[in-house]
Design an enzyme around this catalytic site. Structure first.
Site, PDB file in Angstrom:
ATOM      1  N   HIS A 183      48.655  19.341 -19.893  1.00  0.00           N
ATOM      2  CA  HIS A 183      48.516  18.486 -21.072  1.00  0.00           C
ATOM      3  C   HIS A 183      48.166  17.083 -20.563  1.00  0.00           C
ATOM      4  O   HIS A 183      48.803  16.606 -19.596  1.00  0.00           O
ATOM      5  CB  HIS A 183      49.839  18.466 -21.848  1.00  0.00           C
ATOM      6  CG  HIS A 183      49.818  17.562 -23.030  1.00  0.00           C
ATOM      7  ND1 HIS A 183      49.154  17.895 -24.197  1.00  0.00           N
ATOM      8  CD2 HIS A 183      50.343  16.329 -23.214  1.00  0.00           C
ATOM      9  CE1 HIS A 183      49.286  16.890 -25.051  1.00  0.00           C
ATOM     10  NE2 HIS A 183      50.008  15.934 -24.489  1.00  0.00           N
TER      11      HIS A 183
ATOM     12  N   GLU B 122      44.540  15.297 -13.169  1.00  0.00           N
ATOM     13  CA  GLU B 122      44.700  16.710 -13.556  1.00  0.00           C
ATOM     14  C   GLU B 122      44.134  17.621 -12.476  1.00  0.00           C
ATOM     15  O   GLU B 122      44.741  18.636 -12.110  1.00  0.00           O
ATOM     16  CB  GLU B 122      43.983  16.990 -14.882  1.00  0.00           C
ATOM     17  CG  GLU B 122      44.580  16.305 -16.086  1.00  0.00           C
ATOM     18  CD  GLU B 122      43.796  16.585 -17.345  1.00  0.00           C
ATOM     19  OE1 GLU B 122      43.325  17.720 -17.502  1.00  0.00           O
ATOM     20  OE2 GLU B 122      43.692  15.675 -18.185  1.00  0.00           O
TER      21      GLU B 122
HETATM   22  C1  GRF Z   1      41.728  18.017 -20.458  1.00  0.00           C
HETATM   23  O1  GRF Z   1      42.106  16.724 -20.853  1.00  0.00           O
HETATM   24  C2  GRF Z   1      42.957  18.873 -20.375  1.00  0.00           C
HETATM   25  O2  GRF Z   1      44.101  18.142 -20.019  1.00  0.00           O
HETATM   26  C3  GRF Z   1      43.103  19.344 -21.777  1.00  0.00           C
HETATM   27  O3  GRF Z   1      41.782  19.711 -22.120  1.00  0.00           O
HETATM   28  C4  GRF Z   1      40.918  18.689 -21.578  1.00  0.00           C
HETATM   29  C5  GRF Z   1      39.637  19.295 -21.075  1.00  0.00           C
HETATM   30  O4  GRF Z   1      39.945  20.084 -19.979  1.00  0.00           O
HETATM   31  N1  GRF Z   1      44.060  20.408 -21.853  1.00  0.00           N
HETATM   32  P1  GRF Z   1      38.777  20.882 -19.156  1.00  0.00           P
HETATM   33  O5  GRF Z   1      37.796  19.844 -18.643  1.00  0.00           O
HETATM   34  O6  GRF Z   1      38.090  21.823 -20.150  1.00  0.00           O
HETATM   35  O7  GRF Z   1      39.517  21.574 -18.057  1.00  0.00           O
END
Ligand code: GRF
Length: 212
Positions: free
Chosen positions: A112, A182
């Site tokens: 998250h 992340e």
């Molecule tokens: C990111 O901010 C993640 O934290 C949220 O979805 C967004 C896009 O993630 N859960 P990604 O680039 O598709 O992995």
């Protein structure tokens, strides 16, 4: 270990995890990718890398209307066909069916883009999280990796990283700063999960043991 990854968008977290599997940082293999958006970047990347893709839930409208799996078919496919050991939600925006939570106890993670338990729960996703953080005047934010239970963003927290929030930040600037973290913390957590380096406190809080 065998990993199933759920995506809804670009899949940058999925790509970071996949890269870590290929270079050995994660002792795992992505065996299936699940998405509610068959045309999303994460699914395209999976196809390019020969990873099977599944659609869940069944699309109610749009060009993929009627396509997709039921919750039972999804659980059966992941458990028995793809034999997944762990499920990783990575930018997946639909609710996970209770059947799947029950099939993967203490074996499903989500990331998250905020510091849970703040700025989480239904309605807090993507840019909405960063808008709320900036509006609150908070001076720090960052990603949370947590185990998934049957609600949105409420499962036990495994790891967090912290980034500064500048009062002049736009949501996009903060989102980018958080996303960079992340891509560090999620592979770190998945590596620990695959290595069995997670212990559980008796009150249900997970503890991540670092590799030697
Ligand atoms: C990111 O901010 C993640 O934290 C949220 O979805 C967004 C896009 O993630 N859960 P990604 O680039 O598709 O992995």
């Amino acid at each position: 270990a065998r990993l199933a990854v759920f995506v809804s968008g670009g899949g940058s977290n999925f790509k970071a995890i996949h890269a870590a599997c290929l270079d050995g940082r994660i002792n795992g293999t992505v065996v299936a990718v699940v998405s509610d958006v068959p045309s999303c970047g994460g699914v395209a990347y999976a196809r390019e890398h020969g990873i099977p893709t599944l659609t869940y839930p069944i699309a109610k409208k749009g060009e993929f209307q009627g396509q997709g799996l039921t919750a039972e078919q999804l659980v059966d496919g992941l458990r028995n066909t793809h034999k997944a050991d762990y499920v990783l939600l990575a930018g997946y925006l639909k609710l996970i069916p209770p059947e799947l939570c029950r099939a993967f106890p203490r074996a499903m993670l989500n990331i998250h883009p905020g510091l849970l338990p703040s700025f989480g729960g239904k309605g807090y996703y993507g840019e909405r999280v960063h808008k709320a953080v900036i509006a609150s005047g908070a001076r720090f934010s960052g990603p949370t990796v947590h185990f998934v239970d049957e609600e949105f963003d409420t499962g036990p927290i495994l790891a967090q990283r912290v980034v500064p929030v500048f009062p002049t930040d736009t949501p996009k600037q903060l989102a980018a700063r958080v996303l960079r973290e992340e891509h560090q913390v999620y592979p770190h957590c998945v590596a620990a999960l695959c290595d069995g380096r997670i212990a559980w406190r008796e009150d249900g809080i997970p503890i991540l043991w670092e590799a030697k």
